[in-house]
Write an enzyme that holds these catalytic residues in place. Sequence first.
Site, PDB file in Angstrom:
ATOM      1  N   ASP A  35       0.542  -1.338  -0.088  1.00  0.00           N
ATOM      2  CA  ASP A  35       0.120  -0.123  -0.040  1.00  0.00           C
ATOM      3  C   ASP A  35       0.840   1.262   0.057  1.00  0.00           C
ATOM      4  O   ASP A  35       0.342   2.401  -0.414  1.00  0.00           O
ATOM      5  CB  ASP A  35      -0.839   0.127   1.060  1.00  0.00           C
ATOM      6  CG  ASP A  35      -2.106  -0.654   1.068  1.00  0.00           C
ATOM      7  OD1 ASP A  35      -2.390  -1.603  -0.025  1.00  0.00           O
ATOM      8  OD2 ASP A  35      -3.031  -0.995   1.934  1.00  0.00           O
ATOM      9  N   PHE A  37       3.205   1.834  -2.036  1.00  0.00           N
ATOM     10  CA  PHE A  37       3.695   2.266  -3.246  1.00  0.00           C
ATOM     11  C   PHE A  37       2.547   2.529  -4.401  1.00  0.00           C
ATOM     12  O   PHE A  37       2.867   2.416  -5.290  1.00  0.00           O
ATOM     13  CB  PHE A  37       4.420   0.839  -3.846  1.00  0.00           C
ATOM     14  CG  PHE A  37       5.490   0.685  -2.763  1.00  0.00           C
ATOM     15  CD1 PHE A  37       6.727   1.230  -3.261  1.00  0.00           C
ATOM     16  CD2 PHE A  37       5.529  -0.081  -1.850  1.00  0.00           C
ATOM     17  CE1 PHE A  37       7.954   1.033  -2.484  1.00  0.00           C
ATOM     18  CE2 PHE A  37       6.629  -0.359  -1.069  1.00  0.00           C
ATOM     19  CZ  PHE A  37       7.725   0.334  -1.428  1.00  0.00           C
ATOM     20  N   PHE A  38       1.303   2.975  -3.757  1.00  0.00           N
ATOM     21  CA  PHE A  38       0.317   3.262  -4.616  1.00  0.00           C
ATOM     22  C   PHE A  38       0.798   4.830  -5.377  1.00  0.00           C
ATOM     23  O   PHE A  38       1.328   5.681  -4.625  1.00  0.00           O
ATOM     24  CB  PHE A  38      -0.842   3.703  -3.880  1.00  0.00           C
ATOM     25  CG  PHE A  38      -1.951   2.520  -3.803  1.00  0.00           C
ATOM     26  CD1 PHE A  38      -2.624   1.889  -4.887  1.00  0.00           C
ATOM     27  CD2 PHE A  38      -2.130   1.903  -2.568  1.00  0.00           C
ATOM     28  CE1 PHE A  38      -3.421   1.038  -4.709  1.00  0.00           C
ATOM     29  CE2 PHE A  38      -2.911   0.830  -2.481  1.00  0.00           C
ATOM     30  CZ  PHE A  38      -3.586   0.508  -3.767  1.00  0.00           C
ATOM     31  N   ARG A 137     -16.952  -5.836   5.755  1.00  0.00           N
ATOM     32  CA  ARG A 137     -15.660  -5.314   6.405  1.00  0.00           C
ATOM     33  C   ARG A 137     -15.259  -3.774   5.671  1.00  0.00           C
ATOM     34  O   ARG A 137     -15.032  -2.913   6.302  1.00  0.00           O
ATOM     35  CB  ARG A 137     -14.416  -6.324   6.110  1.00  0.00           C
ATOM     36  CG  ARG A 137     -14.822  -7.544   7.261  1.00  0.00           C
ATOM     37  CD  ARG A 137     -13.482  -8.355   7.110  1.00  0.00           C
ATOM     38  NE  ARG A 137     -13.739  -9.568   8.039  1.00  0.00           N
ATOM     39  CZ  ARG A 137     -12.510 -10.599   8.097  1.00  0.00           C
ATOM     40  NH1 ARG A 137     -11.416 -10.316   7.424  1.00  0.00           N
ATOM     41  NH2 ARG A 137     -12.913 -11.659   8.685  1.00  0.00           N
ATOM     42  N   ARG A 138     -15.126  -4.162   4.212  1.00  0.00           N
ATOM     43  CA  ARG A 138     -14.970  -2.987   3.476  1.00  0.00           C
ATOM     44  C   ARG A 138     -15.649  -1.621   3.777  1.00  0.00           C
ATOM     45  O   ARG A 138     -15.376  -0.703   3.786  1.00  0.00           O
ATOM     46  CB  ARG A 138     -15.076  -2.988   1.899  1.00  0.00           C
ATOM     47  CG  ARG A 138     -14.826  -2.196   1.059  1.00  0.00           C
ATOM     48  CD  ARG A 138     -13.313  -2.097   0.691  1.00  0.00           C
ATOM     49  NE  ARG A 138     -13.080  -1.124  -0.490  1.00  0.00           N
ATOM     50  CZ  ARG A 138     -11.919  -0.908  -1.024  1.00  0.00           C
ATOM     51  NH1 ARG A 138     -10.937  -1.889  -0.909  1.00  0.00           N
ATOM     52  NH2 ARG A 138     -11.826   0.150  -1.959  1.00  0.00           N
TER      53      ARG A 138
END
Length: 202
Positions: A35, A37-38, A137-138
Amino acid sequence: MKFIIGIGGVTNGGKTTLTNRLLKTLPNCCVVHQDDFFKKPDQIQVGEDGFRQWDVISALDMEAMVNTVKGWQENPVKFARSHGVSLSPEAEESDSGQRGIHILIVEGFLIYNYKPLIDVYDKCFYISIPYEECKRRRSTRTYTVPDPHGLFDGHVWPMYLKHRKEMDNNCSRIEYLDGTTTKEDIYNAVYESVQNSLLNNL
């Protein structure tokens, strides 16, 4: 000895929770989070589905991620120090990482979908959860860039299914974990598997 563990999984599957627990219990352990490296939001394309394509490999600077992993491989002691990781006395004495056990966890949702990374793992784990649980969950998570309406069904889950199939074809060494079991059970299964591998490699 250097040892690299892949912790992959569906969005909100429990990857970070597991990784954080392992970081506390495994010796001389560092982590690389995918994450981190987005690319910037203005570099993320809008796809045919009408959504910004966050859940695809091109949304990530994978070259930089691979270089970070290589940096650890070249000198895990220096890497650990620069990331504030405490090392054992034995590992501290070795500037090149030749003494003691050095562990790197590579954590993310597409870590088995990029060929230059697949061969670096000594252990591969993947946490999966069913559609309904993943969606639930999201919906409880808060993101820096909030999910637009319909993103999960229109982009996130279809991309997960596509990448899961691709991943299954790319890497045959993955140990699959049921993300609906307790955090304790998942941790115990991974910890035991890693310990057995470390013993076999000594």
